[in-house]
Design an enzyme around this catalytic site. Structure first.
Site, PDB file in Angstrom:
ATOM      1  N   LYS A 195       0.857  -1.185   0.000  1.00 25.64           N
ATOM      2  CA  LYS A 195       0.000   0.000   0.000  1.00 25.64           C
ATOM      3  C   LYS A 195       0.891   1.232   0.000  1.00 25.64           C
ATOM      4  O   LYS A 195       1.694   1.427   0.910  1.00 25.64           O
ATOM      5  CB  LYS A 195      -0.896  -0.026   1.233  1.00 25.64           C
ATOM      6  CG  LYS A 195      -1.807   1.198   1.345  1.00 25.64           C
ATOM      7  CD  LYS A 195      -2.754   1.069   2.515  1.00 25.64           C
ATOM      8  CE  LYS A 195      -3.615   2.306   2.664  1.00 25.64           C
ATOM      9  NZ  LYS A 195      -4.522   2.204   3.815  1.00 25.64           N
ATOM     10  N   ARG A 205     -10.812   9.854   1.900  1.00 30.63           N
ATOM     11  CA  ARG A 205     -10.677  10.473   3.224  1.00 30.63           C
ATOM     12  C   ARG A 205     -11.824  11.423   3.493  1.00 30.63           C
ATOM     13  O   ARG A 205     -12.190  11.642   4.644  1.00 30.63           O
ATOM     14  CB  ARG A 205      -9.304  11.137   3.348  1.00 30.63           C
ATOM     15  CG  ARG A 205      -8.198  10.065   3.390  1.00 30.63           C
ATOM     16  CD  ARG A 205      -6.810  10.623   3.460  1.00 30.63           C
ATOM     17  NE  ARG A 205      -5.839   9.530   3.281  1.00 30.63           N
ATOM     18  CZ  ARG A 205      -4.533   9.699   3.137  1.00 30.63           C
ATOM     19  NH1 ARG A 205      -4.026  10.933   3.160  1.00 30.63           N
ATOM     20  NH2 ARG A 205      -3.745   8.674   2.972  1.00 30.63           N
ATOM     21  N   LYS A 248      -2.239  -1.553  -3.806  1.00 28.25           N
ATOM     22  CA  LYS A 248      -3.093  -0.378  -3.740  1.00 28.25           C
ATOM     23  C   LYS A 248      -2.231   0.877  -3.827  1.00 28.25           C
ATOM     24  O   LYS A 248      -1.218   0.944  -3.136  1.00 28.25           O
ATOM     25  CB  LYS A 248      -3.822  -0.414  -2.399  1.00 28.25           C
ATOM     26  CG  LYS A 248      -4.671   0.790  -2.122  1.00 28.25           C
ATOM     27  CD  LYS A 248      -5.297   0.652  -0.779  1.00 28.25           C
ATOM     28  CE  LYS A 248      -5.984   1.964  -0.471  1.00 28.25           C
ATOM     29  NZ  LYS A 248      -6.366   2.081   0.889  1.00 28.25           N
TER      30      LYS A 248
END
Ligand code: PBG
Length: 322
Positions: A195, A205, A248
C-alpha cells in the site's frame, strides 16, 4: 518491396475473431464493492467527490448490499464512520461499534454475500493516523494489539474476511494468531500487502472522514518510488499467513501488480482507489472522455496486469453492464 507475411490485423477483422483471441475478460466475479457505513437511520449521503457512492446508515447499507448481491457481485468491503473518535480508536474494537453492528445486520438480512471488513484505526482515531501515536510518532507494536482486537471483534460479529490496511510491521501474523487463538481459523485474511502513500486516496478520506490531523502517512505507507520493496512486503505477508495479497492503488501501480503476479501464486487483489474513480467521473462529467468506456478499459487493464479481483467503486455500474 518488403511485404508482411504475418498481418496482425487479420485477428482484429471482426467482432467474432476478436472475441476468440481475447486474452483477458472481466466479469462480476472479479468485483469487491467498498461501502461506507455511518450511524443513524435512513441516511444516504452521497459523497461529493465519488458520485454514486454514499455514506449509508445500517438500514440503507442492508438495502444496498442486497442490490449488489442481486447483480451477482460476490463480496463487499466495509469502512466505518463511528459516532465519535478518540486517541486510541476505541470505536474500532468495540463489540457494539458501527462495523460490528453493520456486519450483524448484514449477516441476518442478506444471505450468501461475502462480507469483508477493513481493519485499521484511522477512521476511529481523533488524530486520523492508522496507529497509536506516542510523542508524535506511530508506535508499531502498541498498534498491533489494537488491530488484533479489532479483527477478532469483526470476526465475532460475523465477518467472513478481514483486511488490514494499516501497514504496521508484523500485523498479518499478529492478527492471524489472534484469530486462531479465538477459535476463528476459518476467517480469511486479505492483506493490503503493498500500500503506497498515495495522493489518490483523497476522496476516500472525505468519505470516511479520516484524513491525518498532523503530518502524513509516509512512515508507514510505502514510497511510490519503490518496486523491489513491494516484493519484500508481499513475501512477509505471505509468510505471516495472508490468504490474499493486495496492491493499492491500482492504475498507477500496474507494474507492481504484474511483478507480484509473476513472483507469487497467491490470489492477488488490486484496489482501484477513490482518486482513480473520481478522475474518470470528473472527466466524464465534463464530457472530456467516455466514462463508461474508460471505466471498463481501466478495470480490464487491472486484470490484464495480473489481478484476480478488484476492489472498485465502479462495481455496481460495471456489474450492470456486464
Ligand atoms: C485506511 C484506508 C484508506 C483507504 C483504504 N483503507 C485510506 C488511507 O490509507 O488514507 C483508501 C481507499 C481509497 O482511496 O479508495 N487506512
Amino acid at each position: 518491396m518488403y511485404f508482411p507475411v504475418y498481418r496482425p490485423r487479420r485477428l482484429r477483422a471482426d467482432a467474432n475473431i476478436r472475441r476468440m483471441v481475447r486474452e483477458t475478460s472481466l466479469s462480476v466475479n472479479d468485483f469487491i464493492a467498498p461501502l461506507f457505513v455511518c450511524p443513524g437511520r435512513g441516511v444516504r449521503n452521497e459523497i461529493g467527490s465519488m458520485p454514486g457512492n454514499y455514506q449509508l446508515s445500517i438500514d440503507e447499507l442492508v438495502l444496498e448490499a442486497g442490490e449488489l448481491k442481486s447483480l451477482g457481485i460476490p463480496a463487499i468491503i466495509l469502512f466505518g464512520i463511528p459516532e465519535s473518535k478518540d486517541e486510541l480508536g476505541t470505536g474500532a474494537y468495540d463489540d457494539n461499534g458501527i462495523i460490528q453492528q453493520a456486519v450483524r445486520a448484514l449477516k441476518a438480512e442478506v444471505s450468501d454475500l461475502l462480507v469483508i471488513t477493513d481493519v485499521c484505526l484511522c477512521e476511529y482515531t481523533s488524530h486520523g493516523h492508522c496507529g497509536v501515536v506516542e510523542n508524535g510518532r506511530i508506535d508499531n507494536d502498541k498498534t498491533l494489539a489494537l488491530l488484533a482486537k479489532e479483527a477478532v471483534s469483526h470476526a465475532r460479529a460475523g465477518a467472513d474476511m478481514v483486511a488490514p490496511s494499516d501497514m504496521m510491521d508484523g500485523r498479518v501474523g499478529f492478527i492471524r494468531q489472534a484469530l486462531d487463538e479465538a477459535g476463528m481459523d476459518q476467517i480469511t485474511l486479505m492483506s493490503y500487502a503493498v500500500k503506497y502513500e498515495s495522493a489518490f486516496y483523497g476522496p476516500f478520506r472525505e468519505a470516511a472522514e479520516s484524513p491525518p490531523q498532523f503530518g502524513d502517512r509516509k512512515s508507514y505507507q510505502m514510497d511510490p518510488a519503490n518496486a523491489r520493496e513491494a516484493l519484500r512486503e508481499a513475501a512477509l505477508d505471505i509468510e505471516e499467513g495472508a490468504d490474499i495479497i493486495m496492491v493499492k492503488p491500482a492504475l498507477p501501480y500496474l507494474d507492481i501488480l504484474h511483478s507480484l503476479r509473476e513472483e507469487f501464486d497467491h490470489p492477488l487483489a488490486a484496489y482501484n482507489v477513490s482518486g482513480e474513480f473520481a478522475m474518470i467521473k470528473a472527466a466524464a462529467e465534463k464530457g472530456w472522455i467516455d466514462g463508461e468506456k474508460a471505466m471498463l478499459e481501466s478495470l480490464l487493464s487491472i486484470k490484464r496486469a495480473g489481478a484476480d479481483m478488484i476492489l472498485t467503486y465502479f462495481a455496481k455500474e460495471a456489474a450492470r453492464i456486464l
